[in-house]
Design a protein around this motif. Structure first.
Motif, PDB file in Angstrom:
ATOM      1  N   ARG A 496       0.798  -1.228   0.000  1.00 42.76           N
ATOM      2  CA  ARG A 496       0.000   0.000   0.000  1.00 42.76           C
ATOM      3  C   ARG A 496       0.829   1.276   0.000  1.00 42.76           C
ATOM      4  NH1 ARG A 496      -3.793  -1.009   4.660  1.00 42.76           N
ATOM      5  NH2 ARG A 496      -3.310  -3.149   4.121  1.00 42.76           N
ATOM      6  N   ASN A 718      -8.784  -2.378   5.339  1.00 42.16           N
ATOM      7  CA  ASN A 718      -9.138  -1.466   6.424  1.00 42.16           C
ATOM      8  C   ASN A 718     -10.655  -1.385   6.552  1.00 42.16           C
ATOM      9  OD1 ASN A 718     -10.026   1.189   7.407  1.00 42.16           O
ATOM     10  ND2 ASN A 718      -7.840   1.656   7.546  1.00 42.16           N
ATOM     11  N   ALA A 721     -12.319   1.904   5.541  1.00 42.90           N
ATOM     12  CA  ALA A 721     -12.470   2.087   4.098  1.00 42.90           C
ATOM     13  C   ALA A 721     -13.606   1.216   3.570  1.00 42.90           C
ATOM     14  CB  ALA A 721     -11.168   1.740   3.382  1.00 42.90           C
ATOM     15  N   TYR A 757      -7.207   6.974   0.747  1.00 44.95           N
ATOM     16  CA  TYR A 757      -7.629   5.702   0.168  1.00 44.95           C
ATOM     17  C   TYR A 757      -7.491   5.653  -1.360  1.00 44.95           C
ATOM     18  CZ  TYR A 757      -9.733   5.217   4.782  1.00 44.95           C
ATOM     19  OH  TYR A 757      -9.932   5.150   6.135  1.00 44.95           O
ATOM     20  N   TYR A 762      -7.273  -0.307  -1.481  1.00 45.84           N
ATOM     21  CA  TYR A 762      -8.464  -0.026  -0.678  1.00 45.84           C
ATOM     22  C   TYR A 762      -9.769  -0.216  -1.461  1.00 45.84           C
ATOM     23  CZ  TYR A 762      -5.166   2.085   2.603  1.00 45.84           C
ATOM     24  OH  TYR A 762      -4.121   2.286   3.475  1.00 45.84           O
ATOM     25  N   TRP A 763      -9.815   0.277  -2.690  1.00 46.03           N
ATOM     26  CA  TRP A 763     -11.093   0.294  -3.404  1.00 46.03           C
ATOM     27  C   TRP A 763     -11.246  -0.816  -4.445  1.00 46.03           C
ATOM     28  CZ3 TRP A 763     -10.044   0.709  -8.491  1.00 46.03           C
ATOM     29  CH2 TRP A 763      -8.862   1.362  -8.874  1.00 46.03           C
TER      30      TRP A 763
END
Length: 773
Positions: A496, A718, A721, A757, A762-763
Motif C-alpha cells: 500500500r 481497512n 475504508a 484511500y 483499498y477500493w
C-alpha cells in the motif's frame, strides 16, 4: 497382437495413473457369500455378485436392493445390514455417493440398535472408504480409525487388513507417503498371515504406488514386480482386471524414472493391460475392457502410432458404450479427438471432442472426474480448453461469415467448463439450479460488453460479446506468461505504500483491454463484464491502468463465473428489506472490526429490516431470520475466508462458522420464493494470493447462496475504508436508478478521491459478482 519397442511414455499418463486408481471391488462385501435362511434370496444375491464382476453396477445395486427389502421384511437384521453394506459399495462404484451415504446410515442405525460390533466395524470401514472417495479426509480418517479399533476389538483380521489398506489410500491422497507405506505393509502382513492372496495383491500394488509417488523408484519397481506375480496367479475377476490395469499404468509411470529400462517397462505395461483386456473378455466385463483398451491406445498415442491408437481407442469406446461407463467414455472420445487432430482431420476431431464434452457433462456431479491429487482444471478441464482451441483455430481459417458458429461454439464450450468447474468445486447441483434461472443477459443489457479471456498454452484469445455479436481478438501471450504477470501484479498491489503495481497494471491492460478498445469506443458502452479464467480471478480488473487512468474510471466493472450462470432479473426498487449482520468485537481469535457498527447502521437506514450485531449474530438466529422472513438484501460484515476446499470456506458468526453448505441451506431457501435474494454482501472476506481455486469459490458464492448478485472482497482491507465504500454503494443504489455495477463504480471512484484511500489496495478488491443489472 505384438507391440514394437516403445520409448518413455508421455508425462500426461502420470495424471492418468492418479485418476485411474479405480477401486478393486467391494472391500466389505459380506452378504453375497450365501448362508441365507431364505432360499428365495439366493437368486438376487447371486445375480448381484455376478453383475458386480461384470462391472454392471446398476444391476448389482438393483439385486441387492431386492435382497435388502426381503431381509428387512423377514426380520433378519444382521443379513439386512450385510446387504446394505454391499449395496453401498455398488452405489459408490456408480458414483452415487449421496445414495451410498444414506444406505450406510441405515446400516449404522440398525447396528446401533442391535449392538452387533462385528457389523459395526464393517459399516464404519465402508463409510470411511466412501468419505475418502468423496474427498472428505476428516470424516474418512475418523471412520476408518474407529472401524479399525472395532475390527481389532472383535478380532476380525480380514476386516482390519482391508481398513489398513484404505487408511493407506487416505495417507496417499494426503501425500503422507511414509505413513501410506506403513499402513499398506501392515495390511500385507495380515493378508499373508491369512494367505488371502487377493488382499495381498491389493496391498502390494498400493505399496508400489506409494513408493513411486515418494520417489523410491527401485523399491517401487520391485514391489510392482511382486504385485504382478501375485495378481497373475489370481482367478479371473473384476478385481484382477482392474489390478492389472493399475499395474500397467504404474509401469508406464516408472518408464521416465529408468531411462535404460524404459522400453522394457513400457512393454511390461502393455502386457499388463493386454492381460487385463483378456480377463475382462473372459468374465464378460465391458467396463474393465474399456479401460484396458483405452489405456493401450494411449500407449500407442505416445509413440505417435496414430492408426493403431485409433483402432484400440475405438474398441474402448465400443466396450464403454456396452457398459454404459460414461466416466470412461469421455476419456476415449477425448483421446479419439486428440488422435484425429494429430492426423489433421479437424472436422472429425471436432466431432469427437463434442462427444467427449457431452459425455463429461452427463457425469453425475458427485462422481466428478477430478481426483485427490489434481484439480478439475488440471485433469478433465483440459478437455474443454483443447476443444475451444480447436474451434478457435478452425474459426481463424474460415471466412468472416463462416467463423461465427465456431466462435459461438468455442464460447459455449468455455461456458460449460465454467459450470463444470464450479460444480466440481462445490460438489452439488446449485450450478444446475442457477442455469435454470439464466436468461440471455447479453441482449437484456444493451450498454454492456462481455469479455471472455481464454488463456491457452501459446496465446490468449479475447472473445467480446456486444449486443449478442461475438468478436475475436488474439494476443500472442502464453498462459504461463500471463499467469506470471498476474501473480506479480497481485503481489505488488498488496504494497500500500508504493506504486510498484503500476507497470504490471499497464501491462495487463495492454494485453487484455487495449486490443478491444476500438470496439468498445465505437459503441455507447458503460459496463464491462469480465468472465475471468484461472489466475485472472485473483486480481481486480478495475485496477488495470491505461497509462492515464484506471479502467474503473471509464467503465463500471462486474465479474461473473459465466453468462449461463447469471440470473438476469434486475433489482426491484420498491421497498427492499435487508438483513444486516456482523461482528465489531473480537471473537474466535479474529480481530475486532469497530467500523462495522456504523456500516450496519447505514445499511439499516437505507434498507430497513433486521439487525444482528455481535452476540445477536448467532448461527441459530441467522437461520431463524432467513426461515421466517423475506429479505431482498443480506449484508454480512464479518471475517470470511475462501479456501481451495469449499468445505473449509466460511463466514464468521459470534458463536460459530457459517460454511458454504450452511449458507446454501439458510440463504438458499429464498430462491424458492417469488422474490429471491437480490444481493448478498460480504464486506470483510478474503482469498489467498495466488490461490485460483479459492477465488473460484468467491466468484461462485452468489450461485451457491441462490442470490442474483454478490458484493465481496478479494482481500481483507481497512474496515473504515470498507464501511465507507459499502455505505456509498448502498446510497447510490437507493438514490438513483443506476445498476449495481454503476453504483459500485461510483462508490469506488468516490473512495479513490480521498487521498488516504486513493491506492487501489483499498477500493479495487470489491467485486460485483454474477448479476450486474
Amino acid at each position: 497382437m505384438l507391440i514394437g519397442k516403445l520409448s518413455a511414455v508421455a508425462s500426461s499418463l502420470l495424471l492418468l495413473l492418479s485418476s485411474a486408481m479405480v477401486p478393486l471391488g467391494p472391500d466389505f462385501a459380506t452378504a453375497a457369500t450365501g448362508g441365507s435362511d431364505i432360499p428365495v434370496l439366493e437368486e438376487p444375491l447371486n445375480k448381484a455378485a455376478q453383475a458386480y464382476q461384470r462391472g454392471d453396477f446398476e444391476q448389482a445395486a438393483a439385486s441387492w436392493q431386492e435382497a435388502a427389502r426381503a431381509y428387512q421384511q423377514a426380520g433378519q437384521f444382521r443379513e439386512y445390514v450385510g446387504v446394505l453394506i454391499d449395496l453401498a459399495q455398488a452405489e459408490q462404484a456408480l458414483g452415487h455417493y449421496n445414495a451410498a451415504l444414506q444406505t450406510l446410515r441405515l446400516a449404522q442405525d440398525q447396528v446401533s440398535q442391535s449392538g452387533d460390533r462385528a457389523r459395526l466395524a464393517e459399516v464404519l470401514g465402508s463409510a470411511g472408504t466412501l468419505y475418502l472417495a468423496m474427498g472428505d479426509a476428516d470424516n474418512a480418517s475418523q471412520y476408518l480409525n474407529k472401524g479399525l479399533e472395532v475390527a481389532r476389538e472383535t478380532n476380525n483380521q480380514h476386516l482390519a487388513a482391508l481398513i489398513l489398506n484404505n487408511m493407506g489410500n487416505l495417507h496417499l491422497a494426503q501425500k503422507n507417503y511414509p505413513e501410506a507405506v506403513e499402513a499398506y505393509t501392515e495390511s500385507l502382513a495380515l493378508s499373508q498371515a491369512m494367505n488371502n492372496r487377493p488382499e495381498m495383491a491389493r496391498a502390494q500394488l498400493n505399496t508400489a504406488t506409494a513408493l513411486l509417488r515418494a520417489g523410491r523408484n527401485e523399491d517401487a519397481k520391485n514391489a510392482l514386480d511382486r504385485a504382478v506375480m501375485t495378481i497373475t496367479a489370481l482367478p479371473d475377476s473384476h478385481d484382477k482386471a482392474f489390478a492389472l490395469i493399475t499395474a500397467g499404468l504404474a509401469y508406464q509411470a516408472l518408464g521416465p524414472r529408468f531411462p535404460d529400462l524404459a522400453d522394457q517397462l513400457i512393454l511390461q505395461s502393455w502386457r499388463a493391460l493386454n492381460a487385463a483386456a483378456a480377463v475382462a473378455d473372459k468374465i464378460e466385463n465391458p467396463r474393465a475392457a474399456s479401460y484396458a483398451w483405452g489405456y493401450m491406445g494411449a500407449l500407442y498415442e505416445s509413440e505417435k502410432r496414430y492408426d493403431d491408437a485409433l483402432e484400440l481407442t475405438g474398441r474402448a469406446v465400443v466396450a464403454g458404450q456396452r457398459a454404459m461407463a460414461i466416466e470412461a467414455l469421455y476419456r476415449w472420445h477425448w483421446q479419439t479427438g486428440r488422435l484425429l487432430k494429430a492426423r489433421n482431420e479437424s472436422e472429425n476431431a471436432i466431432s469427437a471432442y463434442r462427444k467427449a464434452v457431452a459425455a463429461l457433462e452427463s457425469v453425475r456431479p458427485e462422481l466428478g472426474p477430478s481426483s485427490n491429487t489434481e484439480s478439475f482444471r488440471e485433469g478433465a478441464g483440459k478437455l474443454y480448453f483443447e476443444f475451444a482451441d480447436l474451434l478457435l483455430r478452425r474459426a481463424a481459417s474460415s471466412t468472416a461469415e463462416q467463423e461465427k458458429p465456431f466462435l459461438t461454439e468455442a464460447r459455449d464450450v468455455i461456458e460449460k467448463f465454467k459450470g463444470a468447474e464450479l460444480r466440481d468445486y462445490f460438489r452439488d447441483d446449485c450450478i444446475d439450479a442457477a442455469r435454470s434461472r439464466s436468461m440471455d443477459v447479453e441482449r437484456v443489457s444493451q450498454n454492456t460488453a462481455v469479455l471472455y479471456p481464454i488463456l491457452l498454452p501459446d496465446r490468449t484469445e479475447l472473445l467480446v460479446s456486444v449486443r449478442g455479436n461475438l468478436n475475436r481478438f488474439t494476443v500472442p501471450v502464453s498462459e504461463a506468461t500471463m499467469t506470471q504477470e498476474i501473480r506479480t501484479f497481485r503481489k505488488r498491489l498488496m504494497k500500500r505504500t508504493t506504486r510498484q503495481y503500476l507497470p504490471h497494471a499497464q501491462q495487463l491492460y495492454d494485453w487484455l483491454i487495449r486490443p478491444i478498445e476500438p470496439l468498445l469506443k465505437s459503441l455507447p458502452i458503460d459496463t464491462l463484464v469480465v468472465i475471468p479464467d484461472g489466475p485472472l480471478r485473483t486480481v481486480p480488473m478495475a485496477a488495470l491502468h491505461d497509462g492515464e487512468q484506471f479502467l474503473i474510471a471509464r467503465y463500471a466493472v462486474a465479474t461473473t463465473p459465466g453468462l449461463r450462470l447469471t440470473d438476469s432479473r434486475p433489482l426491484r426498487r420498491g421497498n427492499p428489506k435487508a438483513l444486516s449482520a456482523g461482528l465489531s468485537k473480537a471473537v474466535q481469535n479474529f480481530s475486532p472490526l469497530p467500523d462495522v457498527v456504523a456500516e450496519l447502521e447505514n445499511v439499516q437506514r437505507l434498507y430497513p429490516g433486521r439487525l444482528l450485531l455481535n452476540s445477536d449474530f448467532l448461527l441459530s438466529r441467522l437461520e431463524e431470520e432467513l426461515k421466517d422472513n423475506v429479505f431482498t438484501i443480506v449484508h454480512i460484515a464479518s471475517h470470511g475466508q475462501f479456501e481451495s476446499d469449499a468445505r473449509k470456506s466460511f463466514l464468521l458468526t459470534f458463536d460459530d462458522k457459517l460454511t458454504m453448505d450452511k449458507l446454501e441451506t439458510f440463504v438458499g431457501r429464498l430462491r424458492f420464493r417469488e422474490d429471491p435474494l437480490a444481493l448478498l454482501t460480504l464486506s470483510a472476506c478474503e482469498t489467498a494470493a495466488g490461490d485460483d481455486r479459492a477465488a473460484l469459490g468467491l466468484a461462485g458464492v452468489a450461485i451457491k447462496a441462490g442470490a442474483s448478485s454478490a458484493l465481496a472482497t478479494l482481500w481483507f482491507i481497512n474496515d473504515e475504508a470498507s464501511s465507507a465504500l459499502v455505505s456509498e454503494f448502498y446510497r447510490q443504489l437507493r438514490a438513483s436508478s443506476a445498476s449495481k455495477a454503476v453504483a459500485l463504480q461510483r462508490a469506488q471512484l468516490k473512495l479513490m478521491e480521498d487521498p488516504v484511500y486513493e491506492h487501489p489496495i483499498y477500493w479495487s478488491p470489491f467485486l460485483l459478482l454474477s448479476n450486474w443489472l
